[in-house]
Structures are given as C-alpha cells and as structure tokens.
Design an enzyme around this catalytic site. Structure first.
Site, short mmCIF file in Angstrom:
data_model
loop_
_atom_site.label_atom_id
_atom_site.label_comp_id
_atom_site.label_asym_id
_atom_site.label_seq_id
_atom_site.Cartn_x
_atom_site.Cartn_y
_atom_site.Cartn_z
N ARG A 1 80.38 46.51 -5.50
CA ARG A 1 79.97 47.33 -6.66
C ARG A 1 80.55 46.69 -7.91
O ARG A 1 81.72 46.84 -8.20
CB ARG A 1 80.48 48.77 -6.49
CG ARG A 1 79.81 49.78 -7.42
CD ARG A 1 80.59 51.10 -7.47
NE ARG A 1 81.79 50.93 -8.26
CZ ARG A 1 82.90 51.66 -8.14
NH1 ARG A 1 82.97 52.61 -7.25
NH2 ARG A 1 83.96 51.43 -8.90
N HIS B 1 81.65 53.40 -10.87
CA HIS B 1 80.97 54.31 -9.96
C HIS B 1 79.78 54.96 -10.69
O HIS B 1 78.65 54.91 -10.24
CB HIS B 1 81.95 55.38 -9.47
CG HIS B 1 81.28 56.48 -8.72
ND1 HIS B 1 80.71 56.30 -7.49
CD2 HIS B 1 81.05 57.79 -9.05
CE1 HIS B 1 80.17 57.44 -7.08
NE2 HIS B 1 80.35 58.35 -8.02
N TYR C 1 91.82 51.29 -10.99
CA TYR C 1 92.17 51.24 -9.56
C TYR C 1 91.74 49.95 -8.86
O TYR C 1 92.01 49.76 -7.69
CB TYR C 1 91.55 52.46 -8.84
CG TYR C 1 90.05 52.60 -9.01
CD1 TYR C 1 89.15 51.86 -8.25
CD2 TYR C 1 89.52 53.46 -9.98
CE1 TYR C 1 87.78 51.97 -8.43
CE2 TYR C 1 88.14 53.59 -10.16
CZ TYR C 1 87.28 52.84 -9.38
OH TYR C 1 85.93 52.95 -9.57
C1 LIG Z 1 78.94 65.89 0.24
C2 LIG Z 1 79.41 65.27 -1.04
N1 LIG Z 1 80.71 65.12 -1.26
C3 LIG Z 1 81.17 64.56 -2.42
C4 LIG Z 1 80.26 64.16 -3.37
C5 LIG Z 1 80.75 63.51 -4.66
N2 LIG Z 1 80.52 62.07 -4.61
C6 LIG Z 1 79.47 61.51 -5.23
S1 LIG Z 1 79.40 59.86 -4.97
C7 LIG Z 1 80.79 59.87 -4.03
C8 LIG Z 1 81.32 58.60 -3.43
C9 LIG Z 1 80.31 57.91 -2.59
O1 LIG Z 1 80.81 56.69 -2.14
P1 LIG Z 1 79.93 55.76 -1.23
O2 LIG Z 1 79.34 56.55 -0.12
O3 LIG Z 1 80.74 54.58 -0.87
O4 LIG Z 1 78.71 55.36 -2.19
P2 LIG Z 1 78.75 54.49 -3.53
O5 LIG Z 1 79.06 55.45 -4.65
O6 LIG Z 1 79.80 53.47 -3.39
O7 LIG Z 1 77.38 53.93 -3.66
C10 LIG Z 1 81.30 61.15 -3.92
C11 LIG Z 1 82.54 61.51 -3.19
C12 LIG Z 1 78.88 64.35 -3.10
N3 LIG Z 1 77.94 63.96 -3.97
N4 LIG Z 1 78.48 64.89 -1.94
#
Ligand SMILES: Cc1ncc(C[n+]2csc(CCOP(=O)(O)OP(=O)(O)O)c2C)c(N)n1
Ligand SMILES: [Mg+2]
Length: 358
Positions: free
Chosen positions: A258, A262, A271
């Site tokens: 990435r 985020h 971080y």
């Molecule tokens: C069930 C749920 N828990 C928490 C969130 C908040 N949230 C949004 S993105 C994210 C992190 C996702 O990380 P990853 O799966 O690695 O995807 P990336 O953002 O790296 O594409 C979180 C915790 C959410 N949208 N849904």
C-alpha cells in the site's frame, strides 16, 4: 499446474516478472496478446492518476474521503483480465483499478467517495456488486453468487478481493469454507498490502502465509507476487478455468504494497518505517511493466507520455461530471438501506429536515 507446483506451505511464491521488469521464470512465461498487455497497462496508469488526483481533490474539500489503490493496480487489472466480461466482480473497498478494468464509469467512483448513493448504482450491463464497508462480508456475497451459478448451471465465475487484515475476520473463513463445501466457482484474492490501517501484517496472524488459510478449507491456494501482472494473470487464469469447469474455488494471496495512506484520514509516516516504505516502492507494478513493455518494443516513451496525458484528461472530465451530479437530496441518506424506509428511519429523516437540508 501453477497451483500444484507452488505450495505456500513450502514457502513458494509465484513470480514471472521481477521488480526490474525482467522475466525470471521462463518455465511459466507465455506471451500475452499485445493489445491485452497495453489494455492492462493503460488501466493501471488510469487508476494511478485517478488516485493521485483524488487525494488532491479531497484536500481541496471537493470529496469527503478516499481510499487509494496506489501500488495495488497490477494484481487487480491482471486478475480482471483473466476473466470474461460476464464474470462477476465482488470488490473490496480498495479496488479502483479492478472497477475501472471492469468498465465502471470513473464518475461513479468519485460519486461514491463524495458520499453520493448514485456512485453505488452499477450500470446494468456490468456484473459487479457495489462496495460493502463491513470488512469480510463480501466473501460470503461472492460465495452466494457462485453457489447460484451451480444451480443455474451458468459457467460464470466470481472474483472477490479482501485485505490482509480482512483475513482475520470470521466472514473470511466462513466464505472460503462454505465455497469449498458447495464447490462454488469463486476466486478469492487476498490483497496483502502489508497493513490494515496501522497494523502490520506480522501482527495479524501467527500463520507463515495468508495463502495457507485456504489450504485449511481444502481449496487450491497459492502465494503470488501481486505486483507482477504475468504471475497474477496466469495464476488467476488457472483458477478461473478450474472454477469454470466445475472444480470449485481457489485462493490467491497477492503480495503487494500500500503505497499511500489507508484513507485520507490517515498519516502512515507515523507507523511505517522508511526502510519498509522504500522496499515497497521499489516493487511498483507500473514501473516494472513499463520497463518490460519498452524493452520488448511494445511501448515507447512517447506512447507512455500520450497515455498519461489521455488518462489525466479522463480523470478531470469524469470528476467534473461527478461534481455536477453531486447534489445529494437529504432523503437519500435515509432511503437506500431498505426497500421502504422503516418507522425509525422516517423519524430520523423528519428530525434531520428540521436541521436544514432539502
Ligand atoms: C467489520 C469491520 N471492522 C472494522 C472496520 C474498519 N476498517 C475499515 S478498513 C480496515 C482495515 C482493513 O485492512 P485490510 O483488510 O488489510 O485492507 P486494506 O485497507 O489494507 O485494503 C478496518 C479495520 C470495517 N470497515 N469493518
Ligand atoms: Mg491491508
């Protein structure tokens, strides 16, 4: 044979094109039609330029938020390219390049991130679901669609994405397990971009790879260099052919990085170590593909400049269309959760009207 010969439990990672753009795995290298290669390349560049400008538009106060796909374009375009147009895409929220490759108008993507419900209105001829925000839920939606194709005996397949963080969610396991049980034609792709917001992938699991989670569900699973469009294309193609011929789901862990924050609410410099960042940036999918295409005489520096100019023009035209259409009636905030507004929602809508709005 690609899946069979690259068991993630043996530490194997499937790669054909290295980070400099050289073919390093002749055994698996096959030509990809020149037009298809250029289509993939153009789509990666388009997604990249859209991402870069979306971050600026958001800072100018013209968009609510945005989750850039920066760095993950390769795995998305290559996996989409390995499918037919009538196959289904069930996206993760970070899927810009896949949406564009599938043909979703860029205007929709801008509208979505402007908070406008019309962004999620997918044109009828495009087989994809809108974004779902609860991480992991898309895996069960994909499995459900795949299962329906078993009933209707259609030979379509479903491709779905999730992040590395998403593989810790219950829905991830439920989706892959159930797809295995019912032999659903689904290709599950993990975009391992090393982070879930600020949580590094090393804190996500004690498993050595994310790919091996699929092995526990009894489905063919592989770890692939996700920034290598050749490896992603041929691995996905094998999984698609397998699914289409009735042999059920597969799982691909696509290793990527990435490159950006985020979302626009995040500052990764807090971080993320400089060393990790430089290493991730050195594996960029666009640079390595460009090097390959130039070296093979498929692209010139001049063509590349023209592609960039055309893509930038598209981004501005589509953003302008989105800005013109982005008038959100207050009612829209309440009316799309259910077919009809519940009493509770009606009450909230009436209350909101008192505070202004239309
Ligand atoms: C069930 C749920 N828990 C928490 C969130 C908040 N949230 C949004 S993105 C994210 C992190 C996702 O990380 P990853 O799966 O690695 O995807 P990336 O953002 O790296 O594409 C979180 C915790 C959410 N949208 N849904
Ligand atoms: Mg992630």
């Amino acid at each position: 044979m690609i899946f069979e010969n690259h068991n993630p439990l043996e530490g194997k990672v499937f790669q054909i094109l290295d980070k400099t753009g050289k073919i390093v795995n002749e055994e698996y290298y096959k030509d990809i039609d020149r037009d298809l290669l250029l289509k993939m390349y153009r789509c990666m560049v388009l997604s990249r330029i859209q991402d870069e400008w979306a971050l600026k538009f958001q800072r100018q106060g013209r968009m609510l938020t945005f989750a850039p796909t920066l760095g993950q374009e390769g795995l998305q375009v290559a996996s989409m390219a390995a499918c037919r147009d009538d196959d289904w895409l069930v996206p993760a929220f970070r899927s810009n390049a896949a949406w564009l490759y599938k043909g979703l108008p860029m205007k929709n993507i801008f509208l979505y991130w402007c908070g406008n419900e019309m962004g999620s209105k997918i044109p009828d001829h495009i087989n994809m679901l809108p974004i779902v925000v609860p991480i992991g839920s898309q895996f069960n939606h994909a499995t459900g669609i795949g299962m329906s194709f078993r009933y209707t005996k259609e030979d379509k397949v479903v491709v779905t994405y999730i992040g590395d963080g998403g593989t810790s969610e219950g829905e991830f396991y439920e989706g892959i397990n159930f797809a295995g049980v019912v032999n659903a034609p689904v290709i599950f792709i993990i975009q391992n971009n090393q982070f879930a917001i600020s949580t590094g992938v090393e804190s996500q699991t004690k498993a050595k790879t994310l790919a091996q989670k699929g092995i526990a569900a009894g489905i063919p699973s592989i770890k692939v260099d996700g920034n290598d469009i050749f490896a992603m294309y041929f691995a996905t193609k094998e999984a698609v052919e397998n699914a289409r011929s009735g042999n059920g789901p597969s799982l691909i862990e696509a290793v990527t990085y990435r490159q950006g924050p985020h979302t626009t609410a995040d500052d990764p410099t807090i971080y993320r170590s400089e060393e990790k960042h430089l290493d991730g940036m050195s594996k960029d999918p666009i640079i390595r593909t460009k090097n390959f295409l130039i070296e093979r005489g498929i692209l010139t520096e001049k063509d590349e400049k023209t592609i960039r100019e055309e893509c930038k023009k598209t981004v501005f035209e589509e953003f302008e269309k989105a800005e013109q259409e982005n008038i959100t009636p207050l009612e829209d905030i309440f009316k799309y959760t259910y077919e009809e507004m519940t009493e509770n929602l009606k009450e909230q809508y009436e209350e909101a009207k008192k505070w202004g709005g239309n």
